[in-house]
Design a protein around this motif. Sequence first.
Motif, short mmCIF file in Angstrom:
data_model
loop_
_atom_site.label_atom_id
_atom_site.label_comp_id
_atom_site.label_asym_id
_atom_site.label_seq_id
_atom_site.Cartn_x
_atom_site.Cartn_y
_atom_site.Cartn_z
N HIS A 136 0.70 -1.29 0.30
CA HIS A 136 -0.22 -0.17 -0.20
C HIS A 136 0.81 1.21 -0.18
CE1 HIS A 136 -3.45 -2.55 0.42
NE2 HIS A 136 -3.01 -3.13 1.69
N SER A 137 2.09 1.34 -0.45
CA SER A 137 2.84 2.25 -0.53
C SER A 137 2.49 3.35 -1.05
CB SER A 137 4.38 1.94 -0.51
OG SER A 137 4.44 1.25 -1.75
N PHE A 138 1.92 3.13 -2.59
CA PHE A 138 1.40 4.22 -3.44
C PHE A 138 0.33 4.80 -2.79
CE2 PHE A 138 3.44 4.52 -7.38
CZ PHE A 138 4.45 3.97 -7.47
N ASP A 139 -0.79 4.13 -1.90
CA ASP A 139 -1.79 4.82 -1.49
C ASP A 139 -1.29 5.73 -0.71
OD1 ASP A 139 -4.04 3.03 -2.85
OD2 ASP A 139 -2.89 1.65 -1.97
N THR A 140 -0.22 5.23 0.21
CA THR A 140 0.31 6.19 1.36
C THR A 140 0.88 7.35 0.76
OG1 THR A 140 0.65 4.05 2.79
CG2 THR A 140 1.63 6.38 3.11
N PHE A 141 1.67 7.06 -0.33
CA PHE A 141 2.65 8.22 -1.10
C PHE A 141 1.25 9.45 -1.48
CE2 PHE A 141 6.16 5.86 -2.64
CZ PHE A 141 6.86 5.58 -1.40
N PHE A 142 0.40 8.82 -1.87
CA PHE A 142 -0.87 9.82 -2.45
C PHE A 142 -1.16 10.84 -1.13
CE2 PHE A 142 -1.93 6.84 -6.15
CZ PHE A 142 -1.23 7.60 -7.14
N ILE A 143 -1.53 9.92 -0.01
CA ILE A 143 -1.89 10.70 1.21
C ILE A 143 -0.57 11.84 1.55
CG2 ILE A 143 -2.15 10.59 3.62
CD1 ILE A 143 -4.62 9.20 1.93
N HIS A 144 0.48 11.40 1.56
CA HIS A 144 1.59 12.31 1.81
C HIS A 144 1.82 13.34 0.84
CE1 HIS A 144 3.65 8.96 4.45
NE2 HIS A 144 2.55 9.37 5.23
N LEU A 145 1.53 13.02 -0.18
CA LEU A 145 1.52 14.43 -1.50
C LEU A 145 0.50 14.96 -1.14
CD1 LEU A 145 2.89 12.00 -4.36
CD2 LEU A 145 3.99 14.31 -3.54
N TYR A 146 -0.54 14.61 -1.02
CA TYR A 146 -1.77 15.71 -0.64
C TYR A 146 -1.45 16.68 0.21
CZ TYR A 146 -5.39 12.86 -3.23
OH TYR A 146 -6.15 12.03 -4.03
N MET A 147 -0.85 16.17 1.63
CA MET A 147 -0.42 16.97 2.57
C MET A 147 0.77 18.09 2.22
SD MET A 147 -1.45 14.89 5.97
CE MET A 147 -0.70 13.39 5.73
N LEU A 148 1.76 17.26 1.45
CA LEU A 148 2.67 18.34 0.88
C LEU A 148 2.48 19.49 -0.05
CD1 LEU A 148 5.66 15.68 0.26
CD2 LEU A 148 5.94 17.54 1.76
N VAL A 149 1.74 18.83 -1.21
CA VAL A 149 1.39 19.86 -2.21
C VAL A 149 0.56 20.75 -1.93
CG1 VAL A 149 0.57 19.75 -4.50
CG2 VAL A 149 2.47 18.16 -3.81
N PHE A 150 -0.61 20.61 -1.02
CA PHE A 150 -1.58 21.33 -0.75
C PHE A 150 -1.20 22.43 0.12
CE2 PHE A 150 -5.44 20.04 -3.27
CZ PHE A 150 -4.94 19.34 -4.07
N ARG A 151 -0.26 21.77 1.05
CA ARG A 151 0.31 22.92 2.10
C ARG A 151 1.10 23.98 1.37
NH1 ARG A 151 -1.30 23.89 7.46
NH2 ARG A 151 0.44 24.77 8.53
N PHE A 152 1.94 23.43 0.49
CA PHE A 152 2.67 24.31 -0.36
C PHE A 152 1.55 25.50 -0.99
CE2 PHE A 152 6.62 21.61 -0.53
CZ PHE A 152 7.40 22.51 -0.24
N MET A 153 0.64 24.87 -1.49
CA MET A 153 -0.40 25.82 -2.24
C MET A 153 -0.97 26.88 -1.01
SD MET A 153 -2.54 23.83 -5.36
CE MET A 153 -3.10 22.91 -4.60
N HIS A 154 -1.42 26.09 0.05
CA HIS A 154 -1.98 26.92 1.15
C HIS A 154 -0.85 28.04 1.79
CE1 HIS A 154 -3.86 27.84 4.97
NE2 HIS A 154 -2.58 27.42 5.81
N ASN A 155 0.31 27.77 2.01
CA ASN A 155 1.30 28.64 2.34
C ASN A 155 1.48 29.87 1.21
OD1 ASN A 155 1.31 27.21 4.62
ND2 ASN A 155 3.34 26.27 4.15
N ASN A 156 1.17 29.64 -0.10
CA ASN A 156 1.31 30.39 -1.14
C ASN A 156 -0.04 31.31 -1.28
OD1 ASN A 156 3.09 31.53 -2.88
ND2 ASN A 156 1.98 30.57 -4.42
#
Lengths: 337, 337
Positions: free
Chosen positions: A140-160
Amino acid sequence: MLKFDSDLFLQAVGKEAIAEREKIEGIVDHISAKGFSNLFLIGAGGTIAMMYPYEYILKSNSTLEVHAEIAAEFMVMNHKHFSKDSVCIFASVSGTTKETVAAAQFCKERGAKTIGLVANPNTPLAEIVDHCITTGHEKHSFDTFFIHLYMLVFRFMHNNNEFPLYDKFAKEVAILPQALLSAMESFEQRAEAFAIKHKNTDYHMLVGAGSLWGNTYSYAMCILEEMQWIRSKSIHAAEFFHGTLELVEENTSVILLKGEDETRPLVDRVERFAEKMTKELFIIDTKEFALEGISEEMRAYFGISVNWAVLNRISVYLERERNHPLETRRYYRKMEY
Amino acid sequence: MLKFDSDLFLQAVGKEAIAEREKIEGIVDHISAKGFSNLFLIGAGGTIAMMYPYEYILKSNSTLEVHAEIAAEFMVMNHKHFSKDSVCIFASVSGTTKETVAAAQFCKERGAKTIGLVANPNTPLAEIVDHCITTGHEKHSFDTFFIHLYMLVFRFMHNNNEFPLYDKFAKEVAILPQALLSAMESFEQRAEAFAIKHKNTDYHMLVGAGSLWGNTYSYAMCILEEMQWIRSKSIHAAEFFHGTLELVEENTSVILLKGEDETRPLVDRVERFAEKMTKELFIIDTKEFALEGISEEMRAYFGISVNWAVLNRISVYLERERNHPLETRRYYRKMEY
């Protein structure tokens, strides 16, 4: 569900992945506060494909500059937008993928910020990067990567200042795994029926767009080709009408990956064509899944995870019906080249 | 050469295309002087594929921001980097490609600068754009588009102080058509032999990288699939080892497009693998062509044209051997979808 441990899934993707939220936000907030010039999303095969949805989402939601690059090409191309001010995000399940490890080393040595997504902490990629987020499970590492990428990428957008709904979003990310589990359960019969019907099909077209293009490309190459040795053409829905359509005959298998982002009309168009031209059209539409607790406005983003989770239910049935284990390789990591 | 009029080629690509130099430089210089935020390269099918090499060259040679986008996806994705300060370059042989025409209209209405590459002046795309560069001939229009894109894109780099060799480059562009003709002549026998040998081959893999990735993608989709109805998988050399390799058996046709840019080692690696695993490896290497008058330092850039010119010599022999005219379509522009 066949070969599926729901408890493990909810533990890995539901609990452990979600538990990284504070850590991930801390990393992103720290980087955002210092400033950076652009984001590089770097991987190879499945892990670059996994980045494409986030590149798409960034392009269509944010003015942050983003580049998704194949690790081996990035290493030779002398990318003129890369600098010490870049933030580079890498992923590798094993943490040993040669090209990705080399690219991380390269970026780190040049002073860029490096973030790694890896299954296990004690691996080359995990040790090179400034910040490593581990899944703890290869399964399930891809499912988990997607979860982590949601938080990473959307946090960058939020901070912008481009994603004010981040808190709501992150709360929904936390309930997404349960919704994925329900989606998989409801898809199970269709997955099995597809595999039974197509156990001898020697060629599939996969069509998707927007935030599902990465999954389209990946399922064709990394699952059907690599794990089942079945010829597969992944084709972007907007490109389908510029060549590949001519191959469609009444028995051609066309797998359509439909999501709920703004590219949906492009896939609708392929559907209207394919339903007339082939009897073997198979549609996986994220809209068909209830996703309890997920708000209407977030569904499009979560399509990446939903689509990937259910799509992969097909794999275990193909494995069984075709008597071809998903782990069997002729060449990959079995020889030098 | 079969179905080839050398005089027409030298007239269209050699004289008329080259004669646009002053006009093209005038357009670019005017835009550069006013300033712009980024470049959008927009097309569909063959014409977006044609843009990929220039996107690659820009990324690896210039700090100019560039986005190559599929027209239909661009229209729905709400690209956050597009603005009235963007410069948008479109191409369509017929000038009528629906999605491309719509995208040009969209960009123009929003105040962006628009440049079109079209065969004939009296067509929708030609009439919408601020600046139109016409080839005057549908025949050889891709070869001409490449010539025009060399001048357009490299002039933008030159004006950004990133390509001081522009004058020398433009002089070599002017002699390139003759070099292309010689390359095609020297390839003719190999093109014919390939088509004879593979007239019944029902699946090809095409592998390329860097500035030849666009041709790889395009030849598979727009020629083999669209014009010959042969299943084809285009795969980036850096991605080949992450899935598609598992399909290679001793009779699998693998067509390797080798160029001379910095991604050559990625293709070398596929070659080392494929020469051991299949008897049907066919390599088209730009290095094998003399390209008289072209200096060593420019050869890599011109690989796009060289590769495309010789690759397409195969098409006319496939047509003959397979008794399948390149113009025959089941669906494209024959029905509504």
